[in-house]
Each structure stands twice: as structure tokens, then as C-alpha cells.
Design a protein around this motif. Structure first.
Motif, PDB file in Angstrom:
ATOM      1  N   LEU A  87       9.662  31.524 -10.175  1.00 16.72           N
ATOM      2  CA  LEU A  87      10.113  32.844 -10.611  1.00 16.72           C
ATOM      3  C   LEU A  87      11.551  33.117 -10.186  1.00 16.72           C
ATOM      4  N   THR A 108      11.962  40.009 -10.928  1.00 18.33           N
ATOM      5  CA  THR A 108      11.089  39.106 -10.171  1.00 18.33           C
ATOM      6  C   THR A 108       9.878  39.807  -9.550  1.00 18.33           C
ATOM      7  N   ARG A 131       7.348  40.500 -12.278  1.00 20.13           N
ATOM      8  CA  ARG A 131       6.823  39.218 -12.752  1.00 20.13           C
ATOM      9  C   ARG A 131       5.749  38.701 -11.798  1.00 20.13           C
ATOM     10  N   LEU A 173       1.831  38.189 -12.752  1.00 14.17           N
ATOM     11  CA  LEU A 173       1.314  36.822 -12.666  1.00 14.17           C
ATOM     12  C   LEU A 173       0.075  36.776 -11.770  1.00 14.17           C
ATOM     13  N   SER A 187       8.857  39.334 -23.184  1.00 10.60           N
ATOM     14  CA  SER A 187       7.662  38.638 -22.711  1.00 10.60           C
ATOM     15  C   SER A 187       6.763  39.596 -21.952  1.00 10.60           C
ATOM     16  N   PHE A 238       6.877  37.991 -18.346  1.00  9.41           N
ATOM     17  CA  PHE A 238       8.149  37.819 -17.647  1.00  9.41           C
ATOM     18  C   PHE A 238       9.195  38.880 -17.973  1.00  9.41           C
ATOM     19  N   TRP A 272       6.401  47.281 -17.419  1.00 13.35           N
ATOM     20  CA  TRP A 272       7.775  46.903 -17.750  1.00 13.35           C
ATOM     21  C   TRP A 272       8.666  48.104 -18.021  1.00 13.35           C
TER      22      TRP A 272
END
Length: 259
Positions: free
Chosen positions: A22, A31, A34, A38, A113, A116, A146
Motif C-alpha cells: 500500500l 493509505t 485503503r 482491505l 477504485s 484503493f 471515500w
């Protein structure tokens, strides 16, 4: 100029390559989010595959994608421009761009994404399954996660230029431009004209957007305003009509006539 693409549902998994890092991805401001997504996704797929399949909208024949998500942290990665596939990406053809156009893509193209946030063509990522409208346990909606952080990454990518927003409505919910930025944002809608009627047809929409991006990268045009983008696309052979401002920026209608 920053060209913001939607992701593809279909992805090509790398057979070998480094594991996901990452910290190596572009837009490091993303990051922490993300990492959170994840962890939530891999945990869900590992601990409750049945629920994961429902959350991800997968049928019985697609359960292998749940298992793939379990191993995202250690799975082989490849460049994002090789992972994303489908109609738009086939028409864009990253792998057949000229060397100059590929260099432009590195700095001018980003892919939205769910996992991401945004990635650049050269970012190394694994093939994953996570839709933009998904809701993950412990996190909530992917779009909501996001929405809080994506703006900084996108505006940094825009710098002082134009954002060409080619995202679908699902991914547009991840971030919307502020009123101050809206004048530097152009959204593109592709209309298929047949028998005097104009409609939005998914296949034509995706393929034409891919061809538009390819043409802009090969041409080297770097328009700074929606009007200048319309002029560039007209010069490159498209029929373009400039609409009024919308919450996502100035809308450009690209008309594709059936021959």
C-alpha cells in the motif's frame, strides 16, 4: 489535465509478481482508508463467505472471487493498466499506446477504485472484487468511506488543469467537485443516435469513452477548460455538444451516429 476513469468489474489476475504494498501506491493520503477497507474486505471473505457473496453480489458460480479476496494482501500484483479489463479498457488499449502516449497516461489518467480510491496506470494492485455500492461490516458504505478523503487526492492530480470525469454514477458518489472546482470539470455523456433518436447505450458509452481517452493521449492535447476539451474532441473527429453546468461540472455530449 486529469482523466478520471471508472473501474471495470472484470479484472485480470496476475499469475506472478510482488505482493501488494500500500505504501508504494500513488496518492499516499489515501493509505489509511485503503488499509481499513482491505482489512474489512479480507476479514469478511475469510470469516463469512456466504455473507461476503451477498455483499459482493456474487452468484454460486462466482464464489472463487470470495476466496480470491481472502488473499489480497499476499496475492501477486500487476500494473493497474493491465488488471482492469472490459469494453472501455479494450477500446483505450493501454498496451498498444505509443511511448509518448503511455508517458502521458502515467500523469494524466487515474482509475476510480472501490478498494484503493484512485490508482494510476503504473500502480501495482491485485485483482479484487468490490463494487462501488457495497456496504462492508464495520466500515459502512464504500462510497461513504471515500467521500471523506478522496477530494484531496483528486485535486492534487488536477493541479491547475482540467478534470475530465468519465466515471459512472456509482463512482461519482465517491467524490463530487466543490462549487469552486466545478468550472474546471468536464463530464462526458455518449449519446447513440439512430433513426433520429438519441439514447445512452452502455456498450457505445464505454467503448467511445475508451477511444476518446486514447485519442487525447495520442494527440497530446491538454485542454484547460471544458470548452477547450470540446474543441479538441471536435478536431479529433467527434460531434460534441456543450451542455450547461451540472453538480459534476460542465456536461459534454458526444454524439455517435449509427452508420
Amino acid at each position: 489535465m486529469l482523466i478520471l476513469l471508472p473501474p471495470s468489474e472484470g479484472k485480470t489476475a496476475a499469475r506472478r509478481g510482488k505482493a501488494l504494498d500500500l505504501a508504494s501506491l500513488s496518492s499516499p493520503v489515501l493509505t489509511p482508508t485503503r488499509a481499513t477497507l482491505l482489512e474489512a474486505l479480507t476479514t469478511l471473505c475469510r470469516e463469512d463467505p456466504e455473507k461476503a457473496a451477498a455483499v459482493l453480489g456474487l452468484g454460486p458460480a462466482q464464489r472463487d472471487l470470495v476466496e480470491r479476496n481472502v488473499h489480497l494482501a499476499t496475492a501477486p500484483t500487476a500494473r493497474a493498466d493491465a488488471v482492469y479489463t472490459g469494453v472501455l479498457y479494450d477500446a483505450l488499449g493501454f498496451d498498444t499506446l505509443s511511448p509518448a502516449a503511455r508517458r502521458r497516461a502515467t500523469s494524466r489518467v487515474a482509475v476510480t477504485s472501490s478498494l484503493f480510491g484512485i490508482v494510476r496506470p503504473g500502480d501495482r494492485i491485485p485483482a479484487y472484487r468490490l463494487s462501488g455500492d457495497a456496504v462492508l461490516p464495520g466500515v459502512g458504505s464504500v462510497a461513504g468511506a471515500w467521500r471523506e478523503v478522496l477530494g484531496e487526492a483528486i485535486t492534487d492530480g488536477m493541479r491547475t488543469g482540467l478534470l475530465v470525469d468519465l466515471r459512472s454514477s456509482t463512482y461519482a458518489a465517491f467524490w463530487r467537485p466543490t462549487k469552486e472546482l466545478a468550472g474546471r470539470v468536464a463530464t462526458v455523456r455518449v449519446l447513440h443516435e439512430s433513426g433520429g433518436k438519441r439514447t445512452v447505450v452502455s456498450h457505445f458509452n464505454k467503448a467511445t469513452k475508451g477511444r476518446i481517452v486514447r485519442a487525447l493521449l495520442e494527440d497530446g492535447a491538454d485542454p484547460r477548460t471544458p470548452k477547450a476539451l470540446a474543441e479538441a474532441l471536435t478536431r479529433l473527429g467527434w460531434t460534441v455538444e456543450v451542455g450547461g453546468p451540472t453538480p459534476r461540472g460542465t456536461q459534454l455530449d458526444v454524439v455517435v451516429s449509427e452508420v
